[in-house]
Enzyme design. Structure first.
Site, short mmCIF file in Angstrom:
data_model
loop_
_atom_site.label_atom_id
_atom_site.label_comp_id
_atom_site.label_asym_id
_atom_site.label_seq_id
_atom_site.Cartn_x
_atom_site.Cartn_y
_atom_site.Cartn_z
N LYS A 146 0.84 -1.20 0.00
CA LYS A 146 0.00 0.00 0.00
C LYS A 146 0.88 1.25 0.00
CE LYS A 146 -3.42 2.43 2.76
NZ LYS A 146 -4.39 2.41 3.83
N HIS A 177 -5.44 -33.04 17.03
CA HIS A 177 -4.29 -33.87 17.41
C HIS A 177 -3.15 -33.01 17.91
CE1 HIS A 177 -6.20 -37.46 15.79
NE2 HIS A 177 -6.75 -36.61 14.93
N GLU A 227 10.51 -4.63 4.70
CA GLU A 227 10.68 -6.03 4.27
C GLU A 227 10.35 -6.18 2.78
OE1 GLU A 227 9.00 -4.89 6.86
OE2 GLU A 227 8.86 -6.33 8.50
N ARG A 235 -5.22 -4.34 5.86
CA ARG A 235 -5.80 -5.66 6.18
C ARG A 235 -7.20 -5.83 5.62
NH1 ARG A 235 -4.59 -2.44 10.33
NH2 ARG A 235 -6.23 -1.59 11.65
O1 F6P Z 1 3.23 -2.65 9.67
C1 F6P Z 1 1.90 -3.00 9.60
C2 F6P Z 1 1.38 -2.75 8.22
O2 F6P Z 1 1.28 -1.39 8.00
C3 F6P Z 1 0.04 -3.43 7.99
O3 F6P Z 1 -1.02 -2.72 8.49
C4 F6P Z 1 0.05 -3.59 6.52
O4 F6P Z 1 -0.90 -4.49 6.07
C5 F6P Z 1 1.48 -4.05 6.30
O5 F6P Z 1 2.23 -3.30 7.24
C6 F6P Z 1 2.02 -3.84 4.92
O6 F6P Z 1 1.98 -2.52 4.53
P1 F6P Z 1 2.16 -2.11 3.03
O7 F6P Z 1 1.07 -2.70 2.24
O8 F6P Z 1 2.14 -0.62 3.01
O9 F6P Z 1 3.51 -2.63 2.57
#
Ligand code: F6P
Length: 535
Positions: free
Chosen positions: A210, A391, A216, A275
């Site tokens: 977004k 299980h 990451e 989310r």
């Molecule tokens: O760090 C949490 C968050 O902002 C989430 O709410 C979101 O879904 C995720 O990181 C990924 O964010 P983006 O889509 O901006 O990479």
């Protein structure tokens, strides 16, 4: 926006619920409730579009339900819900509207279209349909392109969990010649494993973020780009193996995507929470997997649930009643967690998806104004598909000292494979719910099963795109309902920020080992990590 809500602990219903809990709730016995009310199953079952839910095995009676519904009314849930559907900025800490529901609203000329409530919604709906059409055209193009066999989605949190869960859920509808890979972890093992198996000329990378700034995702996206260029890819637009044809961005940050060198970008809007975004451009991997028609069918199912949430009376409103149950269990019974038990291999990633949906939305300790809350909010959400969970951890749910409400999700009809297994699966789901409730009367010692353990039992006719869409929208609105009553902003996530900042500060220290100015534990760990690993 003026928040139309009254905090739940300031409503007249709150002390009434407290008194009711003390008088009857604490000692409530399910077997007595069934004995006293022959119609309990039907009185406590609800049918929402495409989802049936039996709530009769929960620790509540007619008075509980009446008081909880009164609580919803007095908290201003309906006005707050209507504010969301009017496009008001109910995400007040970020001053944003909350309109993921608009992503599945029919456009002009489509069945079910409704006159938009205002100009903002009308304009947004036009944007939604323009992007949806463009996205589905791309999805169909990829599906028809035999040269592309592997689709690698790079994203995390909401840009990963929803699509990854949906693609697994709808595996029976998947294109047979496309492999979808989901990369989220910054641990190089995940991307490395996929890159070892794919070829640049037959791979399409989707960079899903977004914000297009998430550390990451950016690290993985740059690593994928480097790999692509090192294996014959070219940054030149006209080249045969060009970056621009093998990378697509799904983001609200068009500028950052273009700086990355991506030409094809599908956008969305700040009023779609991460989310809540699998219905937007973030859903491209789903659309590639199942095709445009099925994707539209998933949207139709979700829209049917939106309409139910918007219009059904609170007493019959499934998301509202489930949200109220969460409040009852968390704030009166004091149960700290809820277990999700989908008796469906397709829904195996649902618990992980719901962990973000529920805990990132409602895991807050302050109200929307920032005042510290004197009561608990989101339970811990956890689970595994049945029968696997039986299980593993069901032992604790049956006989442990804590009460963990369980949510069973079952399918009336199984999938395409080995249909003769389906009755076994259903029998197990029913048996677990029954065992939790009835326990083993007269038992003692190791074979003592206390019973009276609550569960909700949901049934979909089958796991098709439409029912699946309705199920996920049901959970979204349930989170809205409980968050609305708790008085919090369910649409921000400030709690994830601190760790991000500290990780940025710590990374250089891993090289220097110089953490002495930090707290002693972190400094000690840095020193330990500096030492060579044992051989
Ligand atoms: O760090 C949490 C968050 O902002 C989430 O709410 C979101 O879904 C995720 O990181 C990924 O964010 P983006 O889509 O901006 O990479």
């Amino acid at each position: 926006m003026i928040d139309p809500r009254t905090r739940c602990d300031r409503t007249p219903a709150w002390p009434l619920l407290k008194a009711h809990y003390d008088e009857e709730g604490r000692g409530f016995r399910l077997h007595e409730a069934f004995a006293a009310d022959r119609d309990r199953f039907s009185r406590f079952s609800l049918k929402a579009p495409l989802v049936f839910a039996d709530l009769s095995k929960n620790l509540l009676d007619g008075r509980t339900r009446g008081l909880l519904t009164q609580l919803a009314r007095e908290s201003g849930l309906e006005a707050y819900r209507d504010a969301m559907f009017a496009g008001e900025p109910i995400n007040n800490t970020e001053n944003r509207a909350v309109m993921h529901w608009l992503l599945r609203s029919p456009g002009p000329g489509e069945e079910g279209w409704q006159e938009p409530a205002n100009r903002f919604i009308a304009d947004s709906l036009a944007d939604v349909h323009e992007t949806l059409d463009a996205m589905l055209a791309i999805a169909e193009g990829v599906r028809a392109n035999e040269a592309i066999t592997d689709i690698v989605n790079i994203g995390i949190g909401g840009s990963d969990l929803g699509p990854a869960m949906a693609v697994k859920a709808l595996e029976d509808f998947e294109h047979p010649a496309k492999r979808l890979h989901f990369i989220s972890n910054v641990d190089g093992m995940e991307l490395g494993n996929v890159l070892r198996k794919v070829k640049p000329e037959s791979t399409l990378f989707l960079i899903a973020s977004k914000t297009f700034t998430t550390a990451e995702t950016m690290l993985n996206a740059h690593a994928a780009r480097k790999w692509f260029l090192a294996h014959g890819g070219s940054p030149e637009r006209g080249a045969k193996l060009s970056l621009s044809r093998h990378f697509i961005a799904l983001t609200t940050n068009l500028k950052a995507a273009s700086e990355f060198g991506i030409d094809t970008t599908l956008g969305f809007w700040d009023w779609v929470g991460g989310r809540y975004s699998m219905w937007s451009a973030i859903g491209l991997p789903i659309a590639i997997a199942i095709g445009a028609e099925n994707f539209r069918s998933m949207l139709r199912g979700a829209h049917a649930m939106d309409e139910h949430f918007r219009r059904a009376p609170l007493e019959e409103n499934l998301p509202v009643q489930l949200g109220l149950l969460d409040v009852w269990y968390r704030n009166f019974h004091g149960f700290t967690s809820r277990s999700i038990a989908p008796y469906s291999h397709g829904l195996r990633r649902l618990p992980a998806y719901l962990q973000q949906l529920e805990m990132e939305s409602n895991g807050k300790g302050v109200d929307a104004k920032g005042d510290v809350l004197p009561y608990a909010t989101s339970p811990v959400i956890w689970g595994e598909p049945g029968t696997n969970g039986q299980h593993a951890f069901f032992q604790m749910i049956h006989q442990g000292p804590d009460t963990v409400p369980v949510e069973f999700i079952a399918l009336r009809e199984g999938g395409n494979d080995l249909p003769e297994h389906h009755p076994r699966l259903l029998a197990n789901a029913l048996a677990q719910a029954q065992a939790l409730m009835v326990g083993r009367p007269g038992s003692s010692g190791h074979s003592y099963f206390p019973g009276n353990r609550p569960s909700t039992f949901m049934v979909l006719d089958r796991l098709d795109p439409e029912s699946f869409g309705a199920l996920i929208a049901l959970y979204e609105h349930r989170v809205f309902a409980s968050g609305a009553i708790w008085g919090i902003d369910s649409f921000d996530q400030w709690g994830v920020e601190l760790g991000k900042v500290l990780a940025r500060e710590l990374e250089p220290l891993l090289a220097s080992g110089d953490g002495e100015q930090l707290d002693p534990s972190t400094a000690g760990l840095l020193r330990y990590l500096q030492e060579p690993a044992a051989r």
